[in-house]
Design an enzyme around this catalytic site. Structure first.
Site, PDB file in Angstrom:
ATOM      1  N   VAL A   1      -3.922   2.279   0.567  1.00  0.00           N
ATOM      2  CA  VAL A   1      -4.683   1.846  -0.521  1.00  0.00           C
ATOM      3  C   VAL A   1      -3.396   1.139  -1.297  1.00  0.00           C
ATOM      4  O   VAL A   1      -2.151   1.492  -1.251  1.00  0.00           O
ATOM      5  CB  VAL A   1      -4.919   3.141  -1.515  1.00  0.00           C
ATOM      6  CG1 VAL A   1      -5.482   2.812  -2.686  1.00  0.00           C
ATOM      7  CG2 VAL A   1      -6.232   3.765  -0.347  1.00  0.00           C
TER       8      VAL A   1
ATOM      9  N   THR B   1       0.859  -1.179  -0.112  1.00  0.00           N
ATOM     10  CA  THR B   1      -0.234   0.011  -0.006  1.00  0.00           C
ATOM     11  C   THR B   1       0.974   1.357  -0.098  1.00  0.00           C
ATOM     12  O   THR B   1       2.035   1.173   0.350  1.00  0.00           O
ATOM     13  CB  THR B   1      -0.948  -0.008   1.173  1.00  0.00           C
ATOM     14  OG1 THR B   1      -0.200   0.086   2.407  1.00  0.00           O
ATOM     15  CG2 THR B   1      -1.762  -1.199   1.208  1.00  0.00           C
ATOM     16  N   ASP B   2       0.114   2.239  -0.316  1.00  0.00           N
ATOM     17  CA  ASP B   2       0.811   3.571  -0.312  1.00  0.00           C
ATOM     18  C   ASP B   2       0.560   4.160   1.252  1.00  0.00           C
ATOM     19  O   ASP B   2       0.052   3.616   2.271  1.00  0.00           O
ATOM     20  CB  ASP B   2       0.170   4.670  -1.357  1.00  0.00           C
ATOM     21  CG  ASP B   2      -1.346   5.063  -1.208  1.00  0.00           C
ATOM     22  OD1 ASP B   2      -1.848   4.506  -0.117  1.00  0.00           O
ATOM     23  OD2 ASP B   2      -1.774   5.496  -2.321  1.00  0.00           O
ATOM     24  N   ALA B   3       0.934   5.338   1.531  1.00  0.00           N
ATOM     25  CA  ALA B   3       0.925   6.085   2.946  1.00  0.00           C
ATOM     26  C   ALA B   3      -0.760   6.047   3.400  1.00  0.00           C
ATOM     27  O   ALA B   3      -0.988   6.088   4.575  1.00  0.00           O
ATOM     28  CB  ALA B   3       1.476   7.628   2.817  1.00  0.00           C
ATOM     29  N   GLY B   4      -1.659   6.101   2.428  1.00  0.00           N
ATOM     30  CA  GLY B   4      -2.931   6.004   2.861  1.00  0.00           C
ATOM     31  C   GLY B   4      -3.628   4.749   2.993  1.00  0.00           C
ATOM     32  O   GLY B   4      -4.846   4.637   3.159  1.00  0.00           O
TER      33      GLY B   4
END
Length: 134
Positions: A20, A15-18
């Site tokens: 997602v 995932t990314d920082a969010g």
């Protein structure tokens, strides 16, 4: 037409920082799905490499419909929709555990002679065992 299924848990690293799933990671999930599809027919890619043959991605048409998120369980579905002398086209879909379609792709895979770096016919023993729509 056989559809292979592969369950995948979304890890933090996907995932990314969010939280997602980063879009490029869907390509990794699709790669795993194709590898497991071939494995179901006892097609081992390491054995092909010993014969200087590899399957390489030639083209991907991917549509990211909805995001997968950290810790979700997804399913990668894979099937062959077209078979040619030196290529296979796979239809692949990623579903959320609730059945919602998240991402889909059509992936064209070329069979290549690694010494010459040119297309070569898919070995007969593979063509004989892989079900295809065409």
């Amino acid at each position: 037409m056989l559809i292979s299924t592969l369950p995948v848990r979304i890890y933090y690293e996907d995932t990314d920082a969010g939280g997602v799933v980063y879009y490029a990671n869907y390509l990794k999930f699709f790669e795993r799905g194709r590898t497991e599809f071939l494995r179901e027919f006892n097609v081992q890619q390491d054995t092909l490499l010993e014969k200087n043959i590899a399957f390489v991605v030639r083209k991907v048409d991917m549509d990211c419909i909805k995001s997968a998120r950290f810790n979700q369980l997804i399913t990668v579905k894979t099937t062959v929709i077209k078979q040619r002398r030196a290529s296979l086209t796979f239809k692949q879909e990623i579903f959320h555990e609730n059945g919602e379609l998240l991402c889909q792709a059509a992936t064209l895979i070329a069979c290549v002679n690694l010494q010459k770096m040119k297309p070569t016919a898919i070995p007969a023993e593979i063509i004989e065992v892989i079900p295809s729509a065409s």
